[in-house]
Design a protein around this motif. Structure first.
Motif, PDB file in Angstrom:
ATOM      1  N   LEU A  89       0.801  -1.222   0.000  1.00  0.00           N
ATOM      2  CA  LEU A  89       0.000   0.000   0.000  1.00  0.00           C
ATOM      3  C   LEU A  89       0.836   1.275   0.000  1.00  0.00           C
ATOM      4  N   GLU A  90       2.149   1.165  -0.037  1.00  0.00           N
ATOM      5  CA  GLU A  90       2.979   2.370   0.077  1.00  0.00           C
ATOM      6  C   GLU A  90       2.906   3.251  -1.174  1.00  0.00           C
ATOM      7  N   ASN A  91       2.475   2.696  -2.297  1.00  0.00           N
ATOM      8  CA  ASN A  91       2.371   3.477  -3.529  1.00  0.00           C
ATOM      9  C   ASN A  91       1.000   4.098  -3.732  1.00  0.00           C
ATOM     10  N   VAL A  92       0.067   3.826  -2.826  1.00  0.00           N
ATOM     11  CA  VAL A  92      -1.271   4.426  -2.911  1.00  0.00           C
ATOM     12  C   VAL A  92      -1.219   5.770  -2.196  1.00  0.00           C
ATOM     13  N   GLU A  93      -1.429   6.840  -2.926  1.00  0.00           N
ATOM     14  CA  GLU A  93      -1.206   8.185  -2.393  1.00  0.00           C
ATOM     15  C   GLU A  93      -2.182   8.555  -1.278  1.00  0.00           C
ATOM     16  N   TRP A  94      -3.422   8.136  -1.396  1.00  0.00           N
ATOM     17  CA  TRP A  94      -4.426   8.593  -0.434  1.00  0.00           C
ATOM     18  C   TRP A  94      -4.451   7.762   0.843  1.00  0.00           C
ATOM     19  N   LEU A  95      -3.598   6.759   0.961  1.00  0.00           N
ATOM     20  CA  LEU A  95      -3.500   5.963   2.186  1.00  0.00           C
ATOM     21  C   LEU A  95      -2.254   6.366   2.971  1.00  0.00           C
ATOM     22  N   PRO A  96      -2.355   6.461   4.298  1.00  0.00           N
ATOM     23  CA  PRO A  96      -1.208   6.916   5.112  1.00  0.00           C
ATOM     24  C   PRO A  96      -0.250   5.781   5.477  1.00  0.00           C
ATOM     25  N   PHE A  97       0.105   4.952   4.495  1.00  0.00           N
ATOM     26  CA  PHE A  97       0.987   3.820   4.763  1.00  0.00           C
ATOM     27  C   PHE A  97       2.209   3.849   3.853  1.00  0.00           C
ATOM     28  N   ASP A  98       2.678   5.049   3.510  1.00  0.00           N
ATOM     29  CA  ASP A  98       3.816   5.168   2.602  1.00  0.00           C
ATOM     30  C   ASP A  98       5.097   5.567   3.312  1.00  0.00           C
ATOM     31  N   GLY A  99       5.072   5.666   4.638  1.00  0.00           N
ATOM     32  CA  GLY A  99       6.279   5.993   5.394  1.00  0.00           C
ATOM     33  C   GLY A  99       6.649   7.454   5.382  1.00  0.00           C
ATOM     34  N   THR A 100       5.739   8.328   4.974  1.00  0.00           N
ATOM     35  CA  THR A 100       6.026   9.761   4.925  1.00  0.00           C
ATOM     36  C   THR A 100       5.453  10.472   6.144  1.00  0.00           C
ATOM     37  N   ARG A 101       6.002  11.659   6.403  1.00  0.00           N
ATOM     38  CA  ARG A 101       5.537  12.488   7.511  1.00  0.00           C
ATOM     39  C   ARG A 101       5.559  13.942   7.068  1.00  0.00           C
ATOM     40  N   THR A 102       4.539  14.705   7.469  1.00  0.00           N
ATOM     41  CA  THR A 102       4.458  16.119   7.143  1.00  0.00           C
ATOM     42  C   THR A 102       5.086  16.937   8.265  1.00  0.00           C
ATOM     43  N   LEU A 103       6.088  17.736   7.942  1.00  0.00           N
ATOM     44  CA  LEU A 103       6.771  18.559   8.932  1.00  0.00           C
ATOM     45  C   LEU A 103       5.981  19.826   9.226  1.00  0.00           C
ATOM     46  N   LYS A 104       6.437  20.585  10.230  1.00  0.00           N
ATOM     47  CA  LYS A 104       5.732  21.805  10.620  1.00  0.00           C
ATOM     48  C   LYS A 104       5.729  22.846   9.504  1.00  0.00           C
ATOM     49  N   ASN A 105       6.775  22.876   8.691  1.00  0.00           N
ATOM     50  CA  ASN A 105       6.832  23.848   7.591  1.00  0.00           C
ATOM     51  C   ASN A 105       6.030  23.413   6.372  1.00  0.00           C
ATOM     52  N   ASN A 107       6.485  20.601   4.555  1.00  0.00           N
ATOM     53  CA  ASN A 107       7.206  19.679   3.675  1.00  0.00           C
ATOM     54  C   ASN A 107       6.885  18.228   4.052  1.00  0.00           C
ATOM     55  N   VAL A 108       6.773  17.383   3.041  1.00  0.00           N
ATOM     56  CA  VAL A 108       6.516  15.963   3.222  1.00  0.00           C
ATOM     57  C   VAL A 108       7.807  15.207   2.963  1.00  0.00           C
ATOM     58  N   VAL A 109       8.242  14.431   3.960  1.00  0.00           N
ATOM     59  CA  VAL A 109       9.505  13.689   3.834  1.00  0.00           C
ATOM     60  C   VAL A 109       9.241  12.215   4.088  1.00  0.00           C
ATOM     61  N   ASN A 110      10.041  11.391   3.454  1.00  0.00           N
ATOM     62  CA  ASN A 110       9.999   9.951   3.683  1.00  0.00           C
ATOM     63  C   ASN A 110      11.037   9.619   4.750  1.00  0.00           C
ATOM     64  N   VAL A 111      10.554   9.290   5.939  1.00  0.00           N
ATOM     65  CA  VAL A 111      11.448   9.069   7.078  1.00  0.00           C
ATOM     66  C   VAL A 111      12.326   7.843   6.858  1.00  0.00           C
ATOM     67  N   TYR A 112      11.784   6.835   6.199  1.00  0.00           N
ATOM     68  CA  TYR A 112      12.547   5.613   5.965  1.00  0.00           C
ATOM     69  C   TYR A 112      13.740   5.888   5.038  1.00  0.00           C
ATOM     70  N   GLU A 113      13.531   6.727   4.018  1.00  0.00           N
ATOM     71  CA  GLU A 113      14.631   7.055   3.122  1.00  0.00           C
ATOM     72  C   GLU A 113      15.648   7.956   3.804  1.00  0.00           C
ATOM     73  N   GLN A 114      15.184   8.863   4.666  1.00  0.00           N
ATOM     74  CA  GLN A 114      16.108   9.725   5.386  1.00  0.00           C
ATOM     75  C   GLN A 114      17.044   8.929   6.283  1.00  0.00           C
ATOM     76  N   LYS A 115      16.460   7.966   7.021  1.00  0.00           N
ATOM     77  CA  LYS A 115      17.260   7.171   7.957  1.00  0.00           C
ATOM     78  C   LYS A 115      17.839   5.916   7.318  1.00  0.00           C
ATOM     79  N   LYS A 116      17.574   5.731   6.026  1.00  0.00           N
ATOM     80  CA  LYS A 116      18.087   4.570   5.287  1.00  0.00           C
ATOM     81  C   LYS A 116      17.673   3.255   5.955  1.00  0.00           C
ATOM     82  N   ILE A 117      16.373   3.153   6.203  1.00  0.00           N
ATOM     83  CA  ILE A 117      15.804   1.963   6.841  1.00  0.00           C
ATOM     84  C   ILE A 117      15.109   1.133   5.771  1.00  0.00           C
ATOM     85  N   GLU A 118      15.507  -0.091   5.645  1.00  0.00           N
ATOM     86  CA  GLU A 118      14.923  -0.966   4.636  1.00  0.00           C
ATOM     87  C   GLU A 118      13.741  -1.774   5.163  1.00  0.00           C
ATOM     88  N   GLU A 119      13.638  -1.929   6.483  1.00  0.00           N
ATOM     89  CA  GLU A 119      12.548  -2.708   7.055  1.00  0.00           C
ATOM     90  C   GLU A 119      11.215  -1.978   6.898  1.00  0.00           C
TER      91      GLU A 119
END
Length: 342
Positions: A89-105, A107-119
């Motif tokens: 389900l990570e490729n479905v945009e309208w579902l919140p299961f893609d590993g992203t988080r919206t920051l206070k400013n 911006n939408v970031v992928n936390v898994y890619e930032q921390k280089k987490i493969e799990e």
């Protein structure tokens, strides 16, 4: 005038021909009380859907912790506060299961890619890096265990106490009812605090606290029904044939109260789940590393603004359980209670 002069044939005065062997044939199969009640339950769509949901949740509570690759109590601080991420389900945009988080400013970031987490953490992780998926189903397992255990003990004590009180009556009934009035006047929270002072916080102390006064309502309902039934003909016939008091109570009276007992037990289960969650939420429930739905909601509430999934996921599971059990109890009440039948 043409209709008056029309001749009527003799065949119209012949008696009707019918098969005498089928005159008393029953078109529908005969049903006993439980078969008829089950047919009524099946007509209640809300009760059937709720039964399916309860079955699914119970299955996930049993096998859910083993589905994940992570243990419910294993900490990994480098993976703390990760958002949910599900492979399919990570490729479905309208579902919140893609590993992203919206920051206070914004911006939408992928936390898994930032921390280089493969799990993949299907429900994300908590502040200590523990897998929330495993913890939610482990907490559901413990909450259901406490609720069913408390409901079973309440049923056994309440049915026995209420049937004995109502059957014998007189002075014994007066004494037993005064005891119930004393117990019902003690707040549950006071009993829980006393249990925690005597015992360590845990499953045993919560179960004891739930059962000390939880059986009172069951005992009152059973007593009222026994008072109605103990002077009926089948009870008098059993007495005439020399049946003992115990045999009359447990073989004749209690089986006829099965519907009332089941209904009250089904309403007891969601109440016990909510009470256990309330105790855990205020810090009087289970302690680490154990988890229940109440402790998970309490942990998520503390960081709800930054990481809302920590509270919303266990809260949704508990809400579904509460609503499902109440709908099933309503359906059983409509099916088993003769007064509710149409």
């Amino acid at each position: 005038m043409a209709n008056i002069n029309e001749k009527i044939s003799k065949d119209q005065f012949e008696p009707a021909k019918f098969d005498a062997s089928k005159s008393e044939q029953i078109s529908k199969p005969s049903l006993n009380f439980w078969q008829d009640s089950w047919m009524r339950v099946k007509k209640n769509k809300g009760a059937i859907i709720s039964l399916v949901l309860i079955a699914i949740i119970a299955i996930f509570a049993l096998i859910g912790p083993s589905l994940s690759n992570f243990e419910y109590d294993k900490q990994n601080t480098s993976h703390a506060n990760l958002p949910p991420r599900i492979p399919a389900l990570e490729n479905v945009e309208w579902l919140p299961f893609d590993g992203t988080r919206t920051l206070k400013n914004g911006n939408v970031v992928n936390v898994y890619e930032q921390k280089k987490i493969e799990e993949y953490y299907w429900f994300g992780t908590d502040g200590l890096g523990r897998d929330l998926f495993s913890r939610v189903w482990k907490g559901t397992q413990i909450s259901l265990y406490i609720a069913f255990l408390a409901a079973f003990i309440d049923m056994v004590i309440g049915v026995a106490y209420g049937s004995i009180s109502g059957y014998f009556g007189g002075r014994l009934d007066n004494i037993m009812q005064r005891i119930i009035e004393v117990l019902s006047g003690i707040p549950n929270l006071v009993i829980v605090i006393l249990m925690i002072l005597v015992l360590k916080p845990g499953i045993i102390s919560i179960t004891i606290a739930l059962t000390i006064t939880g059986w009172v309502s069951m005992a009152r309902v059973v007593r009222a029904q026994v008072l109605k039934m103990k002077n009926q003909e089948f009870v008098l016939a059993s007495r005439t044939l020399g049946a003992s008091h115990a045999k009359i109570i447990f073989k004749h009276l209690i089986p006829n109260l099965a519907g009332v007992i089941i209904i009250n037990t089904m309403f007891t289960i969601p109440n016990a789940i909510f009470f256990e969650a309330f105790l855990s939420f205020i810090g009087l429930g289970l302690q680490e590393p154990f988890a229940s739905l109440g402790t998970l909601i309490d942990d998520g509430f503390r960081s709800m603004r930054a990481f809302p999934h920590l509270m919303f996921i266990p809260a949704i599971v508990m809400s579904v359980i509460m609503i499902a059990f109440n709908l099933v109890a309503d359906g059983l009440r409509d099916a088993l209670d003769p007064k509710m039948r149409d």
